[in-house]
Enzyme design. Structure first.
Site, mmCIF file in Angstrom:
data_model
loop_
_atom_site.group_PDB
_atom_site.id
_atom_site.type_symbol
_atom_site.label_atom_id
_atom_site.label_comp_id
_atom_site.label_asym_id
_atom_site.label_seq_id
_atom_site.Cartn_x
_atom_site.Cartn_y
_atom_site.Cartn_z
ATOM 1 C CD GLU A 250 7.611 -9.120 13.201
ATOM 2 O OE1 GLU A 250 7.900 -9.555 12.071
ATOM 3 O OE2 GLU A 250 6.705 -8.274 13.402
ATOM 4 C CG ASP B 218 3.470 -8.983 8.151
ATOM 5 O OD1 ASP B 218 3.678 -10.178 7.876
ATOM 6 O OD2 ASP B 218 2.622 -8.626 8.990
#
Length: 350
Positions: free
Chosen positions: A57, A230
């Site tokens: 990410e 998450d």
């Protein structure tokens, strides 16, 4: 304009000098200050590249003065290869010029900022008399969560459980050394750990839709700190638990994709945490309310953490210049940097 590099050794020296409780408390202060000026920031959900084994990410955020981003991965199977599940680094840059000013390790710092963010939320959402926490998932993040809640919120007892007994062994050993006054109780399962706890923190790593907390485990007045879910397809709480709690999130557009609320209808009620900090919304409303902080980690938290480690490094004289940007005699002659390199190499060889 120079670019400073901070390493893991710099971060450990910062922690050793300030002490973990003081540094965590200072980080909570930085987080609260930045969340209170939430509307000053250009925000977006993080960019994620998913694979069967995990996710990589990029997490950007900026105000009118500074831009920051974090590179971070999450690969639960890495420990079988002798690698960390999560590694990260981050950058601060000057908005006016676009020049990077700091590149820093964020693997250790992310663990600190995640624990500090949990405390920031719990200050607003947990009952003020909370003294007992259940900690489900005893991996790399667990010590940080336990110590932050102990030192900053007065948690006196932590009930710990993990499906891997070796992870719990590690946690118990580390907590005994770091905070011998904290009572650590090993549990035989999630239900035993959760029973009677004031706060329940889940911080598991598996990339799966799991029901770690189920409705019969939830008691009036609990505060749930859901940290492990998450990314899409990764949750820790049964749908009914989320539906029956008052839910608080960091950045709703990101949480709808990655958090526990990915299980819920798009219009299910959530409150962004900054609104509670600025008194535009209520936090805990009564002692019987079940509150849920659906934590996924947001870029503003890394911005706060990067600011803190930069400030600490300046105070302590840490860091070194990172030679990642060419210092051009003529900013319009980038090719000249390449042309000069062979000449310098020939002179050095001679």
């Amino acid at each position: 304009m120079t670019m400073t590099q901070l390493t893991t050794q710099d971060l450990t020296q910062i922690v050793a000098t300030h002490g973990l409780p003081t540094l965590l408390g200072r980080l909570v202060d930085y987080l609260e200050a930045d969340f209170r000026r939430w509307e000053d920031f250009d925000k977006s959900p993080r960019s994620a590249a998913h694979s069967p084994g995990g996710v990589i990410e990029l997490m950007p955020v900026a105000d009118t003065k500074e831009y920051s981003f974090k590179y971070v991965n999450g690969h639960p199977g890495n420990t079988k290869l002798g690698l960390s599940t999560v590694v990260a680094f981050g950058v601060l840059a000057d908005v006016d010029t676009g020049m990077p000013t700091l590149i820093s390790e964020l693997t250790l710092t992310t663990a600190l900022r995640t624990a500090a963010t949990s405390v920031m939320a719990a200050k607003l959402l947990a009952r003020k008399d909370s003294r007992t926490m259940a900690l489900i998932g005893n991996g790399a993040q667990s010590e940080f969560q336990a110590l932050a809640f102990h030192h900053l919120l007065g948690i006196q007892e932590v009930r710990v459980y993990d499906v891997d007994p070796a992870a719990t062994d590690k946690l118990v050993r580390n907590l005994a050394a770091a905070a011998p006054e904290l009572r650590v109780v090993r549990s035989t399962g999630v239900a035993q750990a959760v029973r009677g706890a004031d706060i329940v923190t889940t911080v598991t790593a598996d990339k799966a839709n799991a029901d770690i907390l189920t409705p019969e485990m939830i008691e009036p007045g609990m505060h749930l700190n859901a940290v492990g879910g998450d990314c899409p397809g990764k949750t820790e709480l049964a749908t009914e638990v989320v539906a029956n709690a008052s839910v608080f999130v960091e950045f709703e557009p990101q949480s709808r994709i990655e958090g526990e609320v990915q299980q819920m209808p798009a219009n299910s009620p959530v409150t962004e945490l900054w609104r509670v900090l600025t008194m535009q919304a209520a936090g805990r409303r009564n002692i019987a309310e079940v509150t849920l902080f659906d934590s996924v980690g947001f870029a503003l938290e890394d911005y706060s953490a990067l600011r803190l480690v930069r400030d600490c490094a300046k105070e302590m004289g840490l860091g070194r210049e990172a030679s990642l940007i060419p210092a051009l005699a003529d900013p319009k002659n980038l090719f000249g940097e390449l042309a000069a390199a062979p000449q310098a190499a020939r002179k050095q060889a001679a």
